[in-house]
Design a protein around this motif. Structure first.
Motif, PDB file in Angstrom:
ATOM      1  N   ARG A 157       0.832  -1.209   0.000  1.00 58.39           N
ATOM      2  CA  ARG A 157       0.000   0.000   0.000  1.00 58.39           C
ATOM      3  C   ARG A 157       0.865   1.257   0.000  1.00 58.39           C
ATOM      4  O   ARG A 157       0.562   2.250  -0.690  1.00 58.39           O
ATOM      5  N   VAL A 158       1.950   1.242   0.748  1.00 54.04           N
ATOM      6  CA  VAL A 158       2.847   2.403   0.788  1.00 54.04           C
ATOM      7  C   VAL A 158       3.505   2.605  -0.576  1.00 54.04           C
ATOM      8  O   VAL A 158       3.606   3.736  -1.077  1.00 54.04           O
ATOM      9  N   ARG A 159       3.955   1.517  -1.178  1.00 51.22           N
ATOM     10  CA  ARG A 159       4.571   1.619  -2.517  1.00 51.22           C
ATOM     11  C   ARG A 159       3.574   2.174  -3.531  1.00 51.22           C
ATOM     12  O   ARG A 159       3.931   3.007  -4.386  1.00 51.22           O
ATOM     13  N   ALA A 160       2.324   1.722  -3.459  1.00 47.08           N
ATOM     14  CA  ALA A 160       1.315   2.204  -4.400  1.00 47.08           C
ATOM     15  C   ALA A 160       1.065   3.698  -4.204  1.00 47.08           C
ATOM     16  O   ALA A 160       0.904   4.447  -5.178  1.00 47.08           O
ATOM     17  N   GLU A 161       1.028   4.145  -2.967  1.00 46.11           N
ATOM     18  CA  GLU A 161       0.834   5.568  -2.680  1.00 46.11           C
ATOM     19  C   GLU A 161       1.987   6.413  -3.211  1.00 46.11           C
ATOM     20  O   GLU A 161       1.815   7.588  -3.558  1.00 46.11           O
ATOM     21  N   ALA A 162       3.177   5.810  -3.294  1.00 44.04           N
ATOM     22  CA  ALA A 162       4.372   6.549  -3.717  1.00 44.04           C
ATOM     23  C   ALA A 162       4.582   6.561  -5.227  1.00 44.04           C
ATOM     24  O   ALA A 162       5.554   7.159  -5.707  1.00 44.04           O
ATOM     25  N   GLN A 163       3.702   5.910  -5.969  1.00 39.28           N
ATOM     26  CA  GLN A 163       3.861   5.865  -7.426  1.00 39.28           C
ATOM     27  C   GLN A 163       3.949   7.278  -8.009  1.00 39.28           C
ATOM     28  O   GLN A 163       3.155   8.153  -7.684  1.00 39.28           O
ATOM     29  N   GLY A 164       4.944   7.493  -8.858  1.00 35.71           N
ATOM     30  CA  GLY A 164       5.115   8.783  -9.515  1.00 35.71           C
ATOM     31  C   GLY A 164       5.848   9.817  -8.708  1.00 35.71           C
ATOM     32  O   GLY A 164       6.050  10.946  -9.189  1.00 35.71           O
ATOM     33  N   LEU A 165       6.253   9.480  -7.484  1.00 31.92           N
ATOM     34  CA  LEU A 165       6.973  10.411  -6.621  1.00 31.92           C
ATOM     35  C   LEU A 165       8.434   9.983  -6.468  1.00 31.92           C
ATOM     36  O   LEU A 165       8.756   8.799  -6.585  1.00 31.92           O
ATOM     37  N   PRO A 166       9.328  10.917  -6.165  1.00 35.21           N
ATOM     38  CA  PRO A 166      10.732  10.558  -5.914  1.00 35.21           C
ATOM     39  C   PRO A 166      10.890   9.965  -4.507  1.00 35.21           C
ATOM     40  O   PRO A 166      11.514  10.560  -3.617  1.00 35.21           O
ATOM     41  N   VAL A 167      10.273   8.803  -4.303  1.00 38.68           N
ATOM     42  CA  VAL A 167      10.330   8.092  -3.029  1.00 38.68           C
ATOM     43  C   VAL A 167      11.129   6.814  -3.232  1.00 38.68           C
ATOM     44  O   VAL A 167      10.852   6.047  -4.167  1.00 38.68           O
ATOM     45  N   HIS A 168      12.118   6.581  -2.380  1.00 38.43           N
ATOM     46  CA  HIS A 168      13.000   5.418  -2.508  1.00 38.43           C
ATOM     47  C   HIS A 168      12.832   4.517  -1.287  1.00 38.43           C
ATOM     48  O   HIS A 168      12.831   4.992  -0.140  1.00 38.43           O
ATOM     49  N   PHE A 169      12.708   3.220  -1.541  1.00 40.08           N
ATOM     50  CA  PHE A 169      12.528   2.239  -0.484  1.00 40.08           C
ATOM     51  C   PHE A 169      13.820   1.442  -0.283  1.00 40.08           C
ATOM     52  O   PHE A 169      14.421   0.975  -1.263  1.00 40.08           O
ATOM     53  N   HIS A 170      14.224   1.285   0.963  1.00 47.10           N
ATOM     54  CA  HIS A 170      15.411   0.498   1.306  1.00 47.10           C
ATOM     55  C   HIS A 170      14.973  -0.546   2.332  1.00 47.10           C
ATOM     56  O   HIS A 170      15.018  -0.311   3.547  1.00 47.10           O
ATOM     57  N   ILE A 171      14.516  -1.686   1.830  1.00 43.73           N
ATOM     58  CA  ILE A 171      13.971  -2.721   2.706  1.00 43.73           C
ATOM     59  C   ILE A 171      15.123  -3.589   3.223  1.00 43.73           C
ATOM     60  O   ILE A 171      15.879  -4.161   2.451  1.00 43.73           O
ATOM     61  N   GLU A 172      15.213  -3.669   4.563  1.00 45.45           N
ATOM     62  CA  GLU A 172      16.277  -4.427   5.231  1.00 45.45           C
ATOM     63  C   GLU A 172      17.652  -3.983   4.735  1.00 45.45           C
ATOM     64  O   GLU A 172      18.499  -4.786   4.332  1.00 45.45           O
ATOM     65  N   ALA A 173      17.881  -2.682   4.723  1.00 42.93           N
ATOM     66  CA  ALA A 173      19.164  -2.128   4.272  1.00 42.93           C
ATOM     67  C   ALA A 173      20.278  -2.512   5.236  1.00 42.93           C
ATOM     68  O   ALA A 173      20.074  -2.532   6.457  1.00 42.93           O
ATOM     69  N   PRO A 174      21.464  -2.831   4.731  1.00 45.20           N
ATOM     70  CA  PRO A 174      22.595  -3.118   5.629  1.00 45.20           C
ATOM     71  C   PRO A 174      23.015  -1.865   6.389  1.00 45.20           C
ATOM     72  O   PRO A 174      22.679  -0.738   6.001  1.00 45.20           O
ATOM     73  N   GLY A 175      23.774  -2.073   7.467  1.00 41.42           N
ATOM     74  CA  GLY A 175      24.179  -0.959   8.306  1.00 41.42           C
ATOM     75  C   GLY A 175      24.953   0.110   7.558  1.00 41.42           C
ATOM     76  O   GLY A 175      24.779   1.306   7.806  1.00 41.42           O
ATOM     77  N   ALA A 176      25.811  -0.313   6.624  1.00 37.57           N
ATOM     78  CA  ALA A 176      26.622   0.654   5.877  1.00 37.57           C
ATOM     79  C   ALA A 176      25.730   1.585   5.051  1.00 37.57           C
ATOM     80  O   ALA A 176      25.993   2.791   4.950  1.00 37.57           O
ATOM     81  N   LYS A 177      24.670   1.044   4.447  1.00 37.94           N
ATOM     82  CA  LYS A 177      23.763   1.858   3.641  1.00 37.94           C
ATOM     83  C   LYS A 177      23.007   2.842   4.514  1.00 37.94           C
ATOM     84  O   LYS A 177      22.820   4.020   4.159  1.00 37.94           O
TER      85      LYS A 177
END
Length: 519
Positions: free
Chosen positions: A380-400
């Protein structure tokens, strides 16, 4: 003080494998105390300690891991061996057996509610009728902490788990184990063996469909109060739920029914009916530690106990003054219908209003894990972000994550937005480690001004408090369009974050234990 003259200290956490904020608190506490004391890490399950240390940024090389029974009621004989027990386990009702007990509260559980009252009344009224002196059961090693499923609970086994049974002597008694079909479909069904004294008594397969599996075994009691160790062996798997869960899970055990008939069925489904009242576990602890003033207030209200506040330890990502037009928010994707949501859906909607109000070049970055049961919310969050400069980092490592902290100009935190502290205090942010991490790296925090967030961020000094999405958007525009204001707030945010450093945490923890509580 040296380790040779120090105390034996046990640090208990029943959820080490989840590797969350509570586990970092427990690990950092153990690391701090290990310089002066013989510290043991108590866990009911096997833990990949090197992996935990790397992920949480800890050094536990001077500590000693130790397994404890899955059943909290069986751990008191072990904790009696220690001078100090520090219970850092979330929502634990474990009594203290050590000479001195310290209970760390992330947020208190409400005691004496309708559910607890019903259980106590049920045990008092039905217990004497249902319970048999020659029948008993206790959880042994190899079980993970109980989890709730609807109105009941279940326990995952590991590769080998043990149940201790007391049965009538000389008479065969049916023992029925009920397993749930919660293993992922992508994982092959598990072979389950029941063993007594090294001999296989029964076997079955669990998984592959949605039906519970019943496995029966006939056993003869040994008399004289002796128990039978029933060993459950099964294949294991490691969850792939994007949440850093490194547990080795076997099969989910929902109930154990000893004997036949209505009485046996009822005790199998509702084992608390035959249990003795646990009493007030809080009273067995000499000291209570809260992770924030917000938690402290609710400990006083619900538990009628005072507590001292020791804020969680926070490590900071160092960076320069150059900031990008980047808004960052860190937190697990968690559907608000199930409690403590970080409100990413609302954040995306607020960001959309900023884009339409001509905030050019800015991006929103959302970082966090997502368990399988909350995947629909992430969709639902991804769908709401369609067309926007929104970036998802799911389970990003500590360095990121550290890189994003160094780059971000603004930090958002919306847990508690639209929630009532009076009705649902558990839905607010109890502290907010990610906010402090962002402040330490130089991002300006704009947060919901409630609970732990209001303690961290000082309004108009080192960030802003907001109460609505409209305020969030307005304050964001104000900071984004005024580089001088952003610089002043960022400098103040760094100074404020220093008050929650790992070094200060270690000093407070050592003072608490070494000086008998004068932290």
């Amino acid at each position: 003080m040296s380790r040779e003259t120090g105390m034996r200290v046990a640090v208990l956490n029943r959820h080490w494998t989840t590797q969350g904020g509570g586990e970092r608190y427990a690990g950092a506490l153990a690391e701090a105390l290990a310089t002066d004391h013989d510290v043991h890490l108590l866990s009911p399950t096997r833990v990949d300690w090197p992996q935990l240390e790397e992920r949480l940024g800890l050094d536990l090389s001077r500590t000693t891991p130790r397994m404890v029974p899955s059943d909290p009621g069986l751990s008191m004989p072990i904790t009696r061996e220690y001078d100090v027990l520090v219970n850092c386990s979330f929502m634990s009702a474990e009594p203290n057996g050590a000479r001195r007990g310290i209970y760390v509260v992330l947020f208190p559980t409400r005691r004496g509610g309708a559910s607890s009252l019903a259980k106590r009344v049920g045990a008092r009224v039905l217990g004497p009728v249902l319970k048999r002196d020659d029948v008993g059961m206790a959880w042994g090693d190899g079980f993970h902490p109980a989890e709730r499923s609807g109105l009941g609970v279940f326990r995952w086994t590991s590769a080998e788990a043990v149940v201790h049974l007391m049965l009538p002597a000389g008479t065969p008694t049916r023992v029925r184990l009920t397993f749930l079909a919660y293993r992922p479909r992508a994982v092959r069904p598990a072979t389950v063996l029941l063993e007594v004294d090294g001999r296989v008594q029964a076997r079955t397969k669990v998984g592959g469909d949605l039906r519970p599996v019943h496995l029966d075994v006939e056993l003869v009691g040994r008399g004289g109060g002796g128990t039978i160790a029933l060993v459950i062996r099964s294949d294991t798997f490691v969850p792939d739920d994007g949440d850093g869960d490194s547990r080795h899970l076997g099969v989910p055990l929902a109930s154990i029914q000893v004997g036949r008939g209505a009485r046996a069925w009822l005790l199998g489904r509702l084992p608390f009916l035959a249990s003795r009242p646990a009493g007030d576990f809080v009273a067995t602890y000499q000291e209570i530690v809260s992770i924030s003033e917000f938690t402290r207030r609710w400990v006083r209200r619900w538990w009628e106990r005072d507590s001292r506040v020791i804020y969680p330890p926070v490590a900071f990502a160092t960076g320069g003054d150059h900031r990008e037009p980047l808004i960052l928010s860190v937190g697990r994707f968690f559907d608000e219908r199930f409690g403590h949501s970080k409100k990413q859906l609302e954040l995306v909607r607020a960001f959309r209003t900023l884009v339409t109000r001509r905030l050019p070049g800015w991006e929103l970055h959302l970082v966090g894990g997502c368990q399988r049961r909350h995947a629909e919310y992430l969709t639902r969050v991804r769908a709401e972000a369609q067309g926007l400069p929104v970036h998802f980092h799911i389970e990003a490592p500590g360095a990121k994550l550290r890189e994003l902290y160094r780059r971000a100009g603004i930090y958002w935190h919306a847990a508690g937005l639209g929630e009532s502290e009076r009705r649902h205090p558990e839905r607010l942010e109890h502290f907010g480690i990610s906010t402090v991490e962002a402040m330490g790296a130089g991002a300006v925090p704009i947060v919901v001004g409630k609970a732990g967030q209001a303690e961290i961020v000082q309004h108009e000094v080192n960030g802003y408090h907001v109460r609505s999405l409209g305020e969030l958007a307005a304050r964001t525009l104000q900071v984004a369009q005024d580089p001088g204001l952003r610089g002043r707030l960022a400098d103040a945010a760094r100074r404020r974050a220093g008050e929650f450093s790992t070094k200060r945490f270690a000093e407070r923890v050592r003072a608490l234990v070494n000086d008998g509580g004068s932290a």
